[in-house]
Scaffold this motif. Sequence first.
Motif, mmCIF file in Angstrom:
data_model
loop_
_atom_site.group_PDB
_atom_site.id
_atom_site.type_symbol
_atom_site.label_atom_id
_atom_site.label_comp_id
_atom_site.label_asym_id
_atom_site.label_seq_id
_atom_site.Cartn_x
_atom_site.Cartn_y
_atom_site.Cartn_z
ATOM 1 N N GLU A 75 0.823 -1.208 0.000
ATOM 2 C CA GLU A 75 0.000 0.000 0.000
ATOM 3 C C GLU A 75 0.856 1.256 0.000
ATOM 4 O OE1 GLU A 75 -3.762 0.252 -0.053
ATOM 5 O OE2 GLU A 75 -2.839 -1.442 -1.105
ATOM 6 N N ALA A 76 1.999 1.195 0.666
ATOM 7 C CA ALA A 76 2.885 2.361 0.722
ATOM 8 C C ALA A 76 3.461 2.701 -0.649
ATOM 9 C CB ALA A 76 4.016 2.114 1.722
ATOM 10 N N THR A 77 3.505 1.711 -1.555
ATOM 11 C CA THR A 77 3.975 1.995 -2.918
ATOM 12 C C THR A 77 2.897 2.659 -3.760
ATOM 13 O OG1 THR A 77 3.248 -0.113 -3.900
ATOM 14 C CG2 THR A 77 5.405 -0.087 -2.809
ATOM 15 N N GLY A 78 1.635 2.572 -3.296
ATOM 16 C CA GLY A 78 0.522 3.135 -4.053
ATOM 17 C C GLY A 78 0.043 2.259 -5.184
ATOM 18 N N LEU A 79 0.538 1.018 -5.273
ATOM 19 C CA LEU A 79 0.224 0.164 -6.425
ATOM 20 C C LEU A 79 -0.749 -0.966 -6.099
ATOM 21 C CD1 LEU A 79 3.766 -0.015 -8.038
ATOM 22 C CD2 LEU A 79 1.819 1.380 -8.745
ATOM 23 N N HIS A 80 -1.033 -1.217 -4.835
ATOM 24 C CA HIS A 80 -2.072 -2.175 -4.431
ATOM 25 C C HIS A 80 -1.833 -3.561 -5.037
ATOM 26 C CE1 HIS A 80 -3.804 1.635 -3.295
ATOM 27 N NE2 HIS A 80 -3.964 1.985 -4.558
ATOM 28 N N LEU A 81 -0.626 -4.088 -4.869
ATOM 29 C CA LEU A 81 -0.283 -5.392 -5.422
ATOM 30 C C LEU A 81 -0.667 -6.550 -4.513
ATOM 31 C CD1 LEU A 81 3.244 -4.489 -6.851
ATOM 32 C CD2 LEU A 81 1.177 -4.971 -8.171
ATOM 33 N N VAL A 82 -1.117 -6.234 -3.295
ATOM 34 C CA VAL A 82 -1.559 -7.250 -2.339
ATOM 35 C C VAL A 82 -3.000 -6.931 -1.961
ATOM 36 C CG1 VAL A 82 -1.164 -8.265 -0.057
ATOM 37 C CG2 VAL A 82 0.790 -7.540 -1.461
ATOM 38 N N PRO A 83 -3.885 -7.928 -1.950
ATOM 39 C CA PRO A 83 -5.281 -7.652 -1.584
ATOM 40 C C PRO A 83 -5.380 -7.099 -0.159
ATOM 41 C CG PRO A 83 -5.050 -9.841 -2.551
ATOM 42 C CD PRO A 83 -3.673 -9.343 -2.295
ATOM 43 N N PRO A 84 -6.424 -6.327 0.128
ATOM 44 C CA PRO A 84 -6.617 -5.799 1.483
ATOM 45 C C PRO A 84 -6.503 -6.901 2.534
ATOM 46 C CG PRO A 84 -8.182 -4.792 -0.013
ATOM 47 C CD PRO A 84 -7.477 -5.847 -0.798
ATOM 48 N N MET A 208 8.224 3.316 -8.212
ATOM 49 C CA MET A 208 7.658 2.605 -7.072
ATOM 50 C C MET A 208 8.593 2.673 -5.871
ATOM 51 S SD MET A 208 6.739 -1.471 -6.655
ATOM 52 C CE MET A 208 8.467 -1.965 -6.530
ATOM 53 N N LEU A 209 9.879 2.458 -6.096
ATOM 54 C CA LEU A 209 10.843 2.492 -5.005
ATOM 55 C C LEU A 209 10.949 3.889 -4.402
ATOM 56 C CD1 LEU A 209 13.692 0.272 -6.507
ATOM 57 C CD2 LEU A 209 11.826 -0.421 -4.994
ATOM 58 N N GLY A 210 10.875 4.908 -5.247
ATOM 59 C CA GLY A 210 10.917 6.287 -4.746
ATOM 60 C C GLY A 210 9.714 6.612 -3.883
ATOM 61 N N THR A 211 8.551 6.132 -4.297
ATOM 62 C CA THR A 211 7.338 6.337 -3.498
ATOM 63 C C THR A 211 7.458 5.639 -2.150
ATOM 64 O OG1 THR A 211 5.980 6.505 -5.501
ATOM 65 C CG2 THR A 211 4.838 6.007 -3.446
ATOM 66 N N LEU A 212 7.985 4.421 -2.168
ATOM 67 C CA LEU A 212 8.175 3.679 -0.933
ATOM 68 C C LEU A 212 9.190 4.373 -0.036
ATOM 69 C CD1 LEU A 212 7.542 1.199 0.755
ATOM 70 C CD2 LEU A 212 9.255 -0.069 -0.563
ATOM 71 N N ARG A 213 10.238 4.891 -0.631
ATOM 72 C CA ARG A 213 11.250 5.618 0.140
ATOM 73 C C ARG A 213 10.617 6.788 0.897
ATOM 74 N NH1 ARG A 213 15.374 4.669 2.348
ATOM 75 N NH2 ARG A 213 16.237 3.631 0.505
ATOM 76 N N ALA A 214 9.795 7.560 0.216
ATOM 77 C CA ALA A 214 9.163 8.720 0.847
ATOM 78 C C ALA A 214 8.204 8.307 1.963
ATOM 79 C CB ALA A 214 8.416 9.532 -0.203
ATOM 80 N N ALA A 215 7.631 7.103 1.843
ATOM 81 C CA ALA A 215 6.642 6.643 2.822
ATOM 82 C C ALA A 215 7.268 5.922 4.012
ATOM 83 C CB ALA A 215 5.642 5.710 2.137
ATOM 84 N N MET A 216 8.575 5.666 3.979
ATOM 85 C CA MET A 216 9.207 4.826 4.988
ATOM 86 C C MET A 216 9.009 5.299 6.435
ATOM 87 S SD MET A 216 10.414 1.888 4.215
ATOM 88 C CE MET A 216 11.425 1.610 5.665
#
Length: 263
Positions: A75-84, A208-216
């Motif tokens: 979810e932190a990547t914003g891509l929703h690759l895992v179901p809720p 994706m990695l940059g988004t995750l970095r900002a959300a860490m």
Amino acid sequence: MFPSDPAVAELLTRGRIEVEGRLVDASNATLFCAISGAGEVAHCVYKPVSGERALWDFPDGTLAGREVGAYLVSEATGLHLVPPTVLRAGPFGPGMVQLWVDTKEGDDLVDVIGPDDVPKGWRRVLRAHDRFGEPAVLAHSDHPSIRLMAALDVVINNADRKGGHVLHGTDGNVYGVDHGICLHTEHKLRTVLWGWVGEPLPEDVLEMLGTLRAAMPALAESLAEHLTRAEIRALGARLDELERTAEFPTPGADYRAIPWPAF
């Protein structure tokens, strides 16, 4: 109900769970359930902590929390690759509850097929022989979401990305499931998604990695409920390393890089 439905989180967290069956191929207790509440009805997977099989390298009773941790990272990547996915009480005690994803029949994204039957554009991972001695190839789709999932698996250190854990939902999206053995401090990446070994990370993965970095910073706080501080630091270190190398990693020769069975 699709994973993107805004009512999903509330339903998974507070809905009434009724067990309808068990997925017998799973190594841990994995229950197929109906979940209902506030006029909504859906299906979910419920994995009670009490049904977890003890592992020598993962602390007892932590697999459900790791499933939630993988969802939080996704979810932190914003891509929703895992179901809720949530951690909550259920009919057999606390456990992981995840929305069931309906899949497109006959639209597999990972397969073992004959060398001449590999679809155009698919990535070949491994050559072998089937149980009849005939040549076979483990291959997967070149779908952009699978490429993103392969990179996400590096970051979460997924030790069990089987072919059956990659789902093509009826909503058209791609989802990864079954993340109970991930987010360990030691290197344990085992996956069938080795199709991009050594290739530079494309722009969508870098984004994706940059988004995750900002959300860490915020993500670390959320993960603290499910992981140790050492495991959260290791997550950050893997993110650092993948951004530094900017290429898909190569499996080492000193460990088994593909899960068994592969499906």
